[in-house]
Design an enzyme around this catalytic site. Structure first.
Site, PDB file in Angstrom:
ATOM      1  N   LYS A   1       0.831  -1.197   0.000  1.00  0.00           N
ATOM      2  CA  LYS A   1       0.000   0.000   0.000  1.00  0.00           C
ATOM      3  C   LYS A   1       0.867   1.248   0.000  1.00  0.00           C
ATOM      4  O   LYS A   1       0.620   2.196  -0.733  1.00  0.00           O
ATOM      5  CB  LYS A   1      -0.905   0.009   1.248  1.00  0.00           C
ATOM      6  CG  LYS A   1      -2.228  -0.686   1.004  1.00  0.00           C
ATOM      7  CD  LYS A   1      -3.195  -0.421   2.159  1.00  0.00           C
ATOM      8  CE  LYS A   1      -4.264  -1.504   2.199  1.00  0.00           C
ATOM      9  NZ  LYS A   1      -4.681  -1.819   3.549  1.00  0.00           N
TER      10      LYS A   1
ATOM     11  N   GLY B   1      -1.752 -23.258   9.934  1.00  0.00           N
ATOM     12  CA  GLY B   1      -0.435 -22.874   9.441  1.00  0.00           C
ATOM     13  C   GLY B   1       0.631 -23.948   9.330  1.00  0.00           C
ATOM     14  O   GLY B   1       0.983 -24.366   8.221  1.00  0.00           O
TER      15      GLY B   1
ATOM     16  N   GLY C   1       0.719 -17.804  13.234  1.00  0.00           N
ATOM     17  CA  GLY C   1       2.033 -17.180  13.379  1.00  0.00           C
ATOM     18  C   GLY C   1       2.672 -17.016  12.017  1.00  0.00           C
ATOM     19  O   GLY C   1       2.502 -17.850  11.133  1.00  0.00           O
TER      20      GLY C   1
ATOM     21  N   LYS D   1     -12.346 -22.209   8.198  1.00  0.00           N
ATOM     22  CA  LYS D   1     -11.387 -23.309   8.042  1.00  0.00           C
ATOM     23  C   LYS D   1     -12.075 -24.656   7.856  1.00  0.00           C
ATOM     24  O   LYS D   1     -11.635 -25.471   7.060  1.00  0.00           O
ATOM     25  CB  LYS D   1     -10.452 -23.341   9.251  1.00  0.00           C
ATOM     26  CG  LYS D   1      -9.474 -22.161   9.253  1.00  0.00           C
ATOM     27  CD  LYS D   1      -8.753 -22.054  10.580  1.00  0.00           C
ATOM     28  CE  LYS D   1      -7.749 -20.909  10.592  1.00  0.00           C
ATOM     29  NZ  LYS D   1      -7.284 -20.629  11.972  1.00  0.00           N
TER      30      LYS D   1
ATOM     31  N   ILE E   1       0.698 -27.087  10.040  1.00  0.00           N
ATOM     32  CA  ILE E   1       0.327 -28.494   9.854  1.00  0.00           C
ATOM     33  C   ILE E   1       0.052 -28.793   8.387  1.00  0.00           C
ATOM     34  O   ILE E   1      -0.831 -28.189   7.790  1.00  0.00           O
ATOM     35  CB  ILE E   1      -0.929 -28.847  10.667  1.00  0.00           C
ATOM     36  CG1 ILE E   1      -0.789 -28.350  12.113  1.00  0.00           C
ATOM     37  CG2 ILE E   1      -1.197 -30.330  10.612  1.00  0.00           C
ATOM     38  CD1 ILE E   1      -2.054 -28.508  12.940  1.00  0.00           C
TER      39      ILE E   1
END
Lengths: 447, 447
Positions: free
Chosen positions: A65, A154, A322, A225, A156
């Site tokens: 941006k 994330g 994370g 999810k 896995i």
């Protein structure tokens, strides 16, 4: 006779040495937490990644941006662009990596990239759980890959195993703890007896919860999810909005204490089942028994349990969020998509969607329930309550009446399996009984 | 210009509809427990599998020892062959599925199949942990796939995620419970306080242990599997024979009770670590603390924990053995290899091996230990023991002396981190002390 790759930029030699020299030109959209880590992995660890995977990864353009903003990473100013078309219309860019987040304009940008025949790697669960079906069709039409491993859990690797390794089995159920924020809060509340508000503040202080936690604590993130997981398990892309959903904001330390006393832990369980009647998707705070593989998934960890007809229970466990774990999933998708580009087989490994699967109403969902009622402590109360529930075929596995102090007492009930519709009706009837003061809490209970 | 596939049997059109019509001709070696289930999956579920994967799977020839034997499945007599060359030299057969088991002649047969340029799917951990490095090189030379997902932890998709999804991270450690037989026995002994012999008999009765359990209970099976896991995690194929190995046959209910009292469970842990000094592989009964992700893996279940530098802890959990789960892993590899055959990219996804990694000696391995000594109950005993261990820099996190009954007492020790070499030396010295009656047990302890 040798095949040519999709972009026609160089002849394809299938011998390993020639692939090793091939460079992949990338457009990176977004340079926030995940974007910076992706940049780090591709640029700072370029040598090691190139040795391991056999490609050279070149980030040619980055969408931001504000090019002047100070960031965790500092790409050359000439790499930074503010107009998306300068990236999408660059014929040298073969692969788009979308880590900007948000529904708009990310969804429209992914659509445009696929229409340009560029493969896309995204971490965007919102876009996939809203436009997934349409985008996968577009990808197929334009012979481009659309990979989204980073959008669920994330660290896995779950989407690719579900899509490839477990595809030959009939999946019966996928369920899991897919939101680290709520699992951290529930773990804290259970371990320390603290209130929801106190645990939330602690989660915010440690960076496990956003300043505005609504998206996580209302179960919306988990709904997105489970919609994505169900798409890969059952071949039907439901929208996140269609998931039956309860959050964790009403849970009290008393609820968690009762669960603990009876050998359970409370988790925000996302669940997808599919049978001949259709697909059922739900997110709800649920009692998990101590022998259950998900019982020990604590704090910010995630785990996904897949029940296959032939494979039985298979569980995947790891950090759910994370920048670093998520970026690792993004990079793994980049490597996969790059290989397909060089081999000229992009668009071959996207999930096939079936459109003849119906979404079932939660009414028909069969499960056990725990609930707690606050009632006047008078003779005949328990008998009248038992009759009220028996009238709707709700029977009890356990009933516990606690000693009262002020003429009002709590009664705890654990039901046998019952259809959600019948149970909700019996509960509504119970609420009308004159001696019932309030329905304190209701939880689903896993077997 | 269109590419041709490897066997030159038909032109390759990359559009999905044409792939859908392609049939894959298979030679199946072995028709035992796993072989019968593979046959079932490919033949009886042919329609569903074909719809899901887009190929038609034709088993053209099956290798058996005795064609007249009665079996769980009954292929046409004309499909059964007893001479391997009739299968390997059949030019129509593109894919060999080896589920006969045993080192010989399976190893030589896989070698010959690869040299014929045929892709191979195998469930044979013995062959892979003995000849894996050489066979993968052969596969690469002959542009054939060699897939072996079913050789480790049947139901759990672990090899492909390790090789593909986690390949962009630096793996620090792989450890796991990879043998269902020993985990069943240890779980039984812990829960019921039964002896090794009683638990083994129960395992045999339920089909979790072979009539001759040597291969499992001595840790050999786990050694093969950790060698294979380490090959994919660290790129170096050690032989199963090179794994430092202890079995479970000497474990007593007393040992398990002590572990339980101190908050641990005993598991046969297979472990691979790799650092700048080299690769270290071990299988040993190990104390697992209650917060550890492997603590709750009970009975015949398996689980593998991968520690990545960026991904953190990722765990995969499921059934480790059995004809049905194992055959599902075989079929998943068949689908993967078939796709590569049709796309003309066989031999591109085999693991690359590095040869400059050394095997480290277990001497240098640092860990905590629990051990129990039986000693004369006399003044000065504990002081002398403490000095003996301090001389080799072994310090204790916990010491417990149980009240004695007959002038002989047991002392339990839990050490801090210590190098295996120093610990073993201190233990050997302790054995020579006049008041030490015996070393009752020694276990490694996970942090």
């Amino acid at each position: 006779m040798k095949p040519s790759n999709r972009s026609g930029m160089m002849p394809l030699d299938l011998s390993r040495s020639s692939i090793s020299k091939r460079s992949i030109t990338i457009g990176l959209l977004g340079l926030g937490t995940v974007g910076s880590e992706v940049y780090n992995a591709l640029i700072h660890n370029a040598k090691s990644l190139s040795e391991k995977t056999g490609f050279i990864y070149e980030i040619k353009k980055i969408l931001v941006k504000n090019p002047e903003k100070s960031r965790a990473v500092n790409p050359k100013r000439s790499l930074l662009f503010t107009k998306i078309d300068e990236i999408l219309e660059d014929p040298e860019i073969e692969l788009i990596v979308e880590v900007m987040g948000g529904l708009d304009p990310a969804g429209a940008i992914i659509e445009k990239a696929l229409c340009h025949g560029k493969s896309v790697v995204t971490a965007n669960k919102g876009v996939m759980a809203t436009h997934g079906e349409r985008l996968l069709k577009l990808a197929e039409e334009h012979k481009a890959d659309l990979f989204f491993e980073a959008s669920v859990a994330g660290a896995i690797p779950i989407l690719r195993p579900l899509q490839e390794s477990m595809a030959t089995d009939r999946i019966l159920e996928v369920c899991g703890i897919v939101n680290g924020t709520t699992n951290f809060i529930l773990t804290k509340m259970t371990q320390e007896g603290s209130s929801y508000e106190t645990a939330l503040k602690e989660a915010q202080r440690l960076g496990y919860a956003e300043p505005d936690p609504t998206f996580d604590v209302t179960g919306m993130d988990a709904a997105y999810k489970i919609a994505i997981l169900a798409a890969l398990a059952f071949g039907h892309f439901a929208k996140g909005d269609h998931v039956s959903r309860e959050g964790i904001t009403e849970i009290t330390p008393t609820d968690l204490q009762h669960a603990k006393e009876m050998g359970y832990r409370v988790k925000l369980l996302a669940k997808a089942t599919c049978d001949s009647e259709g697909l059922l998707l739900s997110v709800a705070p649920t009692w998990i028994p101590s022998h259950h593989p998900l019982y020990n998934v604590e704090g910010p960890y995630n785990a996904i349990l897949v029940k296959g007809e032939r494979l039985g229970d298979v569980m995947f466990y790891g950090q759910g969020a994370g920048g670093v774990p998520t970026s690792t999933a993004v990079v793994s998708d980049i490597v996969h998509a790059s290989k397909n580009i060089v081999l000229g087989i992009s668009g071959q490994s996207n999930q096939r969607m079936e459109t003849d699967i119906k979404l079932k109403s939660p009414e028909s969902f069969k499960t056990r329930y725990f609930f707690r009622l606050s009632v006047d402590d008078k003779p005949g109360t328990l008998a009248a309550l038992a009759k009220n529930f028996a009238d709707e075929d709700v029977s009890f596995a356990a009933v516990l009446q606690k000693e009262n102090t002020v003429n009002v007492t709590d009664i705890l009930f654990l039901t046998h399996d019952v259809r959600e519709g019948a149970f909700r009706k019996a509960l509504a009837n119970a609420k009308k009984l004159p001696f019932v003061k309030s329905i304190c809490s209701v939880f689903k209970v896993e077997p």
